[in-house]
Design a protein around this motif. Structure first.
Motif, PDB file in Angstrom:
ATOM      1  N   ALA A   1       0.880  -1.171   0.000  1.00  0.00           N
ATOM      2  CA  ALA A   1       0.000   0.000   0.000  1.00  0.00           C
ATOM      3  C   ALA A   1       0.913   1.216   0.000  1.00  0.00           C
ATOM      4  O   ALA A   1       2.015   1.168   0.565  1.00  0.00           O
ATOM      5  N   GLN A   2       0.468   2.288  -0.624  1.00  0.00           N
ATOM      6  CA  GLN A   2       1.303   3.478  -0.755  1.00  0.00           C
ATOM      7  C   GLN A   2       0.569   4.737  -0.342  1.00  0.00           C
ATOM      8  O   GLN A   2      -0.649   4.831  -0.463  1.00  0.00           O
ATOM      9  N   SER A   3       1.378   5.677   0.107  1.00  0.00           N
ATOM     10  CA  SER A   3       0.905   7.033   0.341  1.00  0.00           C
ATOM     11  C   SER A   3       1.911   7.957  -0.334  1.00  0.00           C
ATOM     12  O   SER A   3       2.809   7.495  -1.047  1.00  0.00           O
ATOM     13  N   GLU A   4       1.811   9.225  -0.094  1.00  0.00           N
ATOM     14  CA  GLU A   4       2.703  10.184  -0.744  1.00  0.00           C
ATOM     15  C   GLU A   4       4.177   9.917  -0.448  1.00  0.00           C
ATOM     16  O   GLU A   4       5.028  10.054  -1.324  1.00  0.00           O
ATOM     17  N   ASN A   5       4.492   9.536   0.799  1.00  0.00           N
ATOM     18  CA  ASN A   5       5.889   9.415   1.215  1.00  0.00           C
ATOM     19  C   ASN A   5       6.317   8.017   1.652  1.00  0.00           C
ATOM     20  O   ASN A   5       7.472   7.833   2.028  1.00  0.00           O
ATOM     21  N   PHE A   6       5.421   7.041   1.612  1.00  0.00           N
ATOM     22  CA  PHE A   6       5.723   5.699   2.131  1.00  0.00           C
ATOM     23  C   PHE A   6       5.181   4.611   1.225  1.00  0.00           C
ATOM     24  O   PHE A   6       4.151   4.791   0.575  1.00  0.00           O
ATOM     25  N   ILE A   7       5.872   3.482   1.246  1.00  0.00           N
ATOM     26  CA  ILE A   7       5.327   2.241   0.706  1.00  0.00           C
ATOM     27  C   ILE A   7       5.385   1.211   1.826  1.00  0.00           C
ATOM     28  O   ILE A   7       6.417   1.037   2.474  1.00  0.00           O
ATOM     29  N   LEU A   8       4.267   0.585   2.086  1.00  0.00           N
ATOM     30  CA  LEU A   8       4.122  -0.444   3.113  1.00  0.00           C
ATOM     31  C   LEU A   8       4.104  -1.788   2.385  1.00  0.00           C
ATOM     32  O   LEU A   8       3.343  -1.965   1.426  1.00  0.00           O
ATOM     33  N   ILE A   9       4.951  -2.727   2.838  1.00  0.00           N
ATOM     34  CA  ILE A   9       5.096  -4.018   2.171  1.00  0.00           C
ATOM     35  C   ILE A   9       4.944  -5.128   3.201  1.00  0.00           C
ATOM     36  O   ILE A   9       5.554  -5.074   4.270  1.00  0.00           O
ATOM     37  N   TRP A  10       4.140  -6.163   2.878  1.00  0.00           N
ATOM     38  CA  TRP A  10       3.963  -7.290   3.790  1.00  0.00           C
ATOM     39  C   TRP A  10       4.002  -8.597   3.014  1.00  0.00           C
ATOM     40  O   TRP A  10       3.975  -8.607   1.788  1.00  0.00           O
ATOM     41  N   GLY A  11       4.048  -9.702   3.765  1.00  0.00           N
ATOM     42  CA  GLY A  11       4.195 -11.023   3.175  1.00  0.00           C
ATOM     43  C   GLY A  11       2.891 -11.789   3.027  1.00  0.00           C
ATOM     44  O   GLY A  11       1.798 -11.295   3.338  1.00  0.00           O
ATOM     45  N   ASN A  12       3.034 -13.044   2.585  1.00  0.00           N
ATOM     46  CA  ASN A  12       1.900 -13.906   2.267  1.00  0.00           C
ATOM     47  C   ASN A  12       1.017 -14.266   3.457  1.00  0.00           C
ATOM     48  O   ASN A  12      -0.168 -14.535   3.281  1.00  0.00           O
ATOM     49  N   THR A  13       1.584 -14.307   4.659  1.00  0.00           N
ATOM     50  CA  THR A  13       0.828 -14.806   5.810  1.00  0.00           C
ATOM     51  C   THR A  13      -0.511 -14.105   5.969  1.00  0.00           C
ATOM     52  O   THR A  13      -1.526 -14.751   6.208  1.00  0.00           O
ATOM     53  N   VAL A  14      -0.537 -12.791   5.834  1.00  0.00           N
ATOM     54  CA  VAL A  14      -1.781 -12.032   6.032  1.00  0.00           C
ATOM     55  C   VAL A  14      -2.542 -11.779   4.735  1.00  0.00           C
ATOM     56  O   VAL A  14      -3.601 -11.155   4.753  1.00  0.00           O
ATOM     57  N   GLY A  15      -2.012 -12.264   3.622  1.00  0.00           N
ATOM     58  CA  GLY A  15      -2.694 -12.144   2.339  1.00  0.00           C
ATOM     59  C   GLY A  15      -2.784 -10.723   1.822  1.00  0.00           C
ATOM     60  O   GLY A  15      -2.080  -9.829   2.286  1.00  0.00           O
ATOM     61  N   THR A  16      -3.668 -10.523   0.876  1.00  0.00           N
ATOM     62  CA  THR A  16      -3.795  -9.200   0.254  1.00  0.00           C
ATOM     63  C   THR A  16      -4.692  -8.253   1.036  1.00  0.00           C
ATOM     64  O   THR A  16      -4.749  -7.074   0.725  1.00  0.00           O
ATOM     65  N   ASP A  17      -5.368  -8.765   2.058  1.00  0.00           N
ATOM     66  CA  ASP A  17      -6.222  -7.935   2.907  1.00  0.00           C
ATOM     67  C   ASP A  17      -5.856  -8.174   4.377  1.00  0.00           C
ATOM     68  O   ASP A  17      -6.553  -8.900   5.085  1.00  0.00           O
ATOM     69  N   PRO A  18      -4.748  -7.580   4.830  1.00  0.00           N
ATOM     70  CA  PRO A  18      -4.290  -7.851   6.197  1.00  0.00           C
ATOM     71  C   PRO A  18      -5.267  -7.397   7.278  1.00  0.00           C
ATOM     72  O   PRO A  18      -5.221  -7.898   8.396  1.00  0.00           O
ATOM     73  N   ALA A  19      -6.171  -6.502   6.966  1.00  0.00           N
ATOM     74  CA  ALA A  19      -7.155  -6.047   7.960  1.00  0.00           C
ATOM     75  C   ALA A  19      -8.119  -7.165   8.338  1.00  0.00           C
ATOM     76  O   ALA A  19      -8.639  -7.182   9.458  1.00  0.00           O
ATOM     77  N   SER A  20      -8.349  -8.098   7.440  1.00  0.00           N
ATOM     78  CA  SER A  20      -9.297  -9.182   7.725  1.00  0.00           C
ATOM     79  C   SER A  20      -8.611 -10.463   8.199  1.00  0.00           C
ATOM     80  O   SER A  20      -9.283 -11.478   8.392  1.00  0.00           O
ATOM     81  N   TYR A  21      -7.306 -10.424   8.417  1.00  0.00           N
ATOM     82  CA  TYR A  21      -6.604 -11.623   8.881  1.00  0.00           C
ATOM     83  C   TYR A  21      -7.111 -11.978  10.288  1.00  0.00           C
ATOM     84  O   TYR A  21      -7.238 -11.092  11.145  1.00  0.00           O
ATOM     85  N   PRO A  22      -7.407 -13.255  10.567  1.00  0.00           N
ATOM     86  CA  PRO A  22      -8.062 -13.611  11.832  1.00  0.00           C
ATOM     87  C   PRO A  22      -7.204 -13.482  13.095  1.00  0.00           C
ATOM     88  O   PRO A  22      -7.769 -13.338  14.182  1.00  0.00           O
ATOM     89  N   ASP A  23      -5.890 -13.511  12.982  1.00  0.00           N
ATOM     90  CA  ASP A  23      -5.035 -13.379  14.163  1.00  0.00           C
ATOM     91  C   ASP A  23      -4.856 -11.891  14.482  1.00  0.00           C
ATOM     92  O   ASP A  23      -4.215 -11.162  13.715  1.00  0.00           O
ATOM     93  N   PRO A  24      -5.390 -11.408  15.604  1.00  0.00           N
ATOM     94  CA  PRO A  24      -5.308  -9.974  15.906  1.00  0.00           C
ATOM     95  C   PRO A  24      -3.877  -9.475  16.120  1.00  0.00           C
ATOM     96  O   PRO A  24      -3.632  -8.275  16.021  1.00  0.00           O
ATOM     97  N   ASP A  25      -2.935 -10.378  16.390  1.00  0.00           N
ATOM     98  CA  ASP A  25      -1.545  -9.955  16.542  1.00  0.00           C
ATOM     99  C   ASP A  25      -0.889  -9.636  15.201  1.00  0.00           C
ATOM    100  O   ASP A  25       0.118  -8.926  15.159  1.00  0.00           O
ATOM    101  N   LEU A  26      -1.429 -10.164  14.118  1.00  0.00           N
ATOM    102  CA  LEU A  26      -0.849  -9.918  12.800  1.00  0.00           C
ATOM    103  C   LEU A  26      -1.732  -9.059  11.903  1.00  0.00           C
ATOM    104  O   LEU A  26      -1.258  -8.498  10.914  1.00  0.00           O
ATOM    105  N   ALA A  27      -3.000  -8.938  12.213  1.00  0.00           N
ATOM    106  CA  ALA A  27      -3.900  -8.119  11.395  1.00  0.00           C
ATOM    107  C   ALA A  27      -3.560  -6.637  11.569  1.00  0.00           C
ATOM    108  O   ALA A  27      -3.184  -6.191  12.653  1.00  0.00           O
ATOM    109  N   PHE A  28      -3.661  -5.890  10.481  1.00  0.00           N
ATOM    110  CA  PHE A  28      -3.432  -4.436  10.546  1.00  0.00           C
ATOM    111  C   PHE A  28      -4.168  -3.775   9.390  1.00  0.00           C
ATOM    112  O   PHE A  28      -4.503  -4.407   8.399  1.00  0.00           O
ATOM    113  N   GLN A  29      -4.414  -2.490   9.553  1.00  0.00           N
ATOM    114  CA  GLN A  29      -5.093  -1.679   8.549  1.00  0.00           C
ATOM    115  C   GLN A  29      -4.043  -0.879   7.775  1.00  0.00           C
ATOM    116  O   GLN A  29      -3.526   0.120   8.298  1.00  0.00           O
ATOM    117  N   PRO A  30      -3.693  -1.281   6.553  1.00  0.00           N
ATOM    118  CA  PRO A  30      -2.646  -0.553   5.814  1.00  0.00           C
ATOM    119  C   PRO A  30      -2.894   0.948   5.714  1.00  0.00           C
ATOM    120  O   PRO A  30      -1.974   1.745   5.922  1.00  0.00           O
TER     121      PRO A  30
END
Length: 175
Positions: free
Chosen positions: A46-75
């Motif tokens: 995911a990108q903004s004006e000054n940052f690119i956020l990069i993650w791996g396969n574990t949380v998939g393409t929608d990390p906000a919906s990942y079931p483990d609350p320790d790994l889920a995040f809102q890009p």
């Protein structure tokens, strides 16, 4: 070779859609033989004006919906927080993104730890740079719930950026 060409085209198209700064993908993430690089794809960024956020396969393409609350995040929430911190740091003259600097040219890389599987990137948080090109930091999802750890690690990326943009370019070595 075809995968590299498609990746390069996608990055170039993506950078023009988000403004002036370019995306720099770390060399280790372009290496398909590296555990993290084998998982890298633009649909897990995911990108903004000054940052690119990069993650791996574990949380998939929608990390906000990942079931483990320790790994889920809102890009978008992470990027919004980072843009706020960036603005504050700029207002306090903690960073220099003036023309001619790499910070003016590239987005800061933020890699989300713990999302690359058991053999991939792990840890809590650390900052530095990628490939001597742009500041970066690596952070676990639990470390980016608010801006405290992110601001701290962003500071380390800016320390590295100072070496890139000033010391190294003037032959002064590391600080």
């Amino acid at each position: 070779m075809q995968k590299f060409f498609l990746l390069l085209c996608a990055v170039l198209v993506g950078t023009t859609a988000f403004g002036q700064k370019q995306v720099y993908i770390p060399n280790y993430l372009k290496d398909v033989f590296h555990v993290d690089g084998a998982q890298f794809s633009l649909d897990k960024t995911a990108q903004s004006e000054n940052f690119i956020l990069i993650w791996g396969n574990t949380v998939g393409t929608d990390p906000a919906s990942y079931p483990d609350p320790d790994l889920a995040f809102q890009p978008q929430a992470v990027l919004d927080t980072m843009e706020y911190i960036y603005t504050q740091f700029k207002n306090y003259d903690f960073l220099d993104d003036s023309p001619g600097t790499k910070l003016n040219q590239y987005k800061i890389v933020v890699v989300v730890l713990g999302t690359w599987g058991p053999d991939g990137a792990q840890g809590w948080a650390f900052g530095g740079d990628v490939d001597g090109v742009i500041g970066a930091f690596w952070v676990h999802p639990n470390a980016i719930r608010d801006g405290g750890v992110a601001a701290h690690e962003f500071t380390h990326s800016l320390q590295a950026q100072n070496n890139i943009d000033y010391r190294a370019t003037h032959g002064l070595g590391g600080a």
